[in-house]
Design a protein around this motif. Structure first.
Motif, PDB file in Angstrom:
ATOM      1  N   ALA A  83       0.809  -1.223   0.000  1.00 30.87           N
ATOM      2  CA  ALA A  83       0.000   0.000   0.000  1.00 30.87           C
ATOM      3  C   ALA A  83       0.841   1.272   0.000  1.00 30.87           C
ATOM      4  O   ALA A  83       0.497   2.251  -0.657  1.00 30.87           O
ATOM      5  CB  ALA A  83      -0.945   0.005   1.197  1.00 30.87           C
ATOM      6  N   PHE A  84       1.948   1.255   0.723  1.00 39.87           N
ATOM      7  CA  PHE A  84       2.761   2.472   0.859  1.00 39.87           C
ATOM      8  C   PHE A  84       3.986   2.473  -0.059  1.00 39.87           C
ATOM      9  O   PHE A  84       4.830   3.355   0.044  1.00 39.87           O
ATOM     10  CB  PHE A  84       3.194   2.647   2.321  1.00 39.87           C
ATOM     11  N   GLU A  85       4.085   1.523  -0.935  1.00 39.62           N
ATOM     12  CA  GLU A  85       5.234   1.420  -1.832  1.00 39.62           C
ATOM     13  C   GLU A  85       5.506   2.691  -2.636  1.00 39.62           C
ATOM     14  O   GLU A  85       6.662   3.095  -2.788  1.00 39.62           O
ATOM     15  CB  GLU A  85       5.054   0.223  -2.776  1.00 39.62           C
ATOM     16  N   PRO A  86       4.471   3.383  -3.128  1.00 39.69           N
ATOM     17  CA  PRO A  86       4.738   4.607  -3.908  1.00 39.69           C
ATOM     18  C   PRO A  86       5.389   5.736  -3.110  1.00 39.69           C
ATOM     19  O   PRO A  86       5.835   6.714  -3.697  1.00 39.69           O
ATOM     20  CB  PRO A  86       3.352   5.041  -4.404  1.00 39.69           C
ATOM     21  N   LEU A  87       5.455   5.628  -1.802  1.00 38.87           N
ATOM     22  CA  LEU A  87       5.985   6.728  -0.985  1.00 38.87           C
ATOM     23  C   LEU A  87       7.500   6.718  -0.843  1.00 38.87           C
ATOM     24  O   LEU A  87       8.064   7.643  -0.281  1.00 38.87           O
ATOM     25  CB  LEU A  87       5.351   6.692   0.408  1.00 38.87           C
ATOM     26  N   GLY A  88       8.143   5.686  -1.288  1.00 41.64           N
ATOM     27  CA  GLY A  88       9.582   5.616  -1.112  1.00 41.64           C
ATOM     28  C   GLY A  88       9.953   5.075   0.262  1.00 41.64           C
ATOM     29  O   GLY A  88       9.097   4.837   1.116  1.00 41.64           O
TER      30      GLY A  88
END
Length: 158
Positions: A83-88
């Protein structure tokens, strides 16, 4: 993935149940959570009849289960899903600790409120300030987690 859903569902059900249980309190619980001074806190407590104060004190036990469930949900969502992968890297690291940290502040707030509602304690103004600081930090972290999740979802669609 099952644990993510189970912890999230438990947090949602407990949150709804606590909201319904505390609904009769007027002023509401949020007013108490943001009562920075002994006077404001005392004014709220004294507006509640004794059975409402007892209702509030009884909910604190269930609230501990709630904070454990939302801490687990946040940790599991951030570590067992993408879920949070796009945040770096930094965003994922912060998302991992956001709800567990909010739960720690919530537990401290509960401890303060249990102590402050046991008997009148108007001679400890720093305690009220610390209690409200814990509440403020808890709510801020809950909102930041939600914002991070929305941001990650929006960035993931690119």
């Amino acid at each position: 993935m099952r644990w993510v859903w189970m912890s999230g569902l438990l947090a949602l059900v407990l949150s709804a149940a606590i909201t319904v249980y505390l609904w009769p309190l007027s002023p509401g619980v949020l007013a108490l959570q943001f009562a920075w001074s002994p006077r404001t806190f005392g004014e709220i407590i004294h507006l509640w009849p004794p059975e409402d104060l007892e209702r509030y004190r009884r909910h604190l036990v269930v609230d501990h289960v709630l904070l454990l469930s939302y801490a687990a949900f946040g940790w599991l969502l951030a570590t067992r899903t993408r879920a949070f992968e796009p945040l770096g890297r930094a965003g994922r690291a912060f998302a991992r600790v956001c709800l567990p940290l909010a739960a720690a502040f919530d537990a401290a707030e509960n401890a303060f409120h249990a102590w402050l509602t046991e008997v009148p304690r108007f001679d400890t103004p720093l305690t009220y300030l610390l209690s409200t600081a814990c509440s403020s930090l808890k709510w801020a972290l809950l909102f930041v987690f939600a914002a991070l999740l929305l941001w990650a979802c929006a960035r993931g669609e690119d």
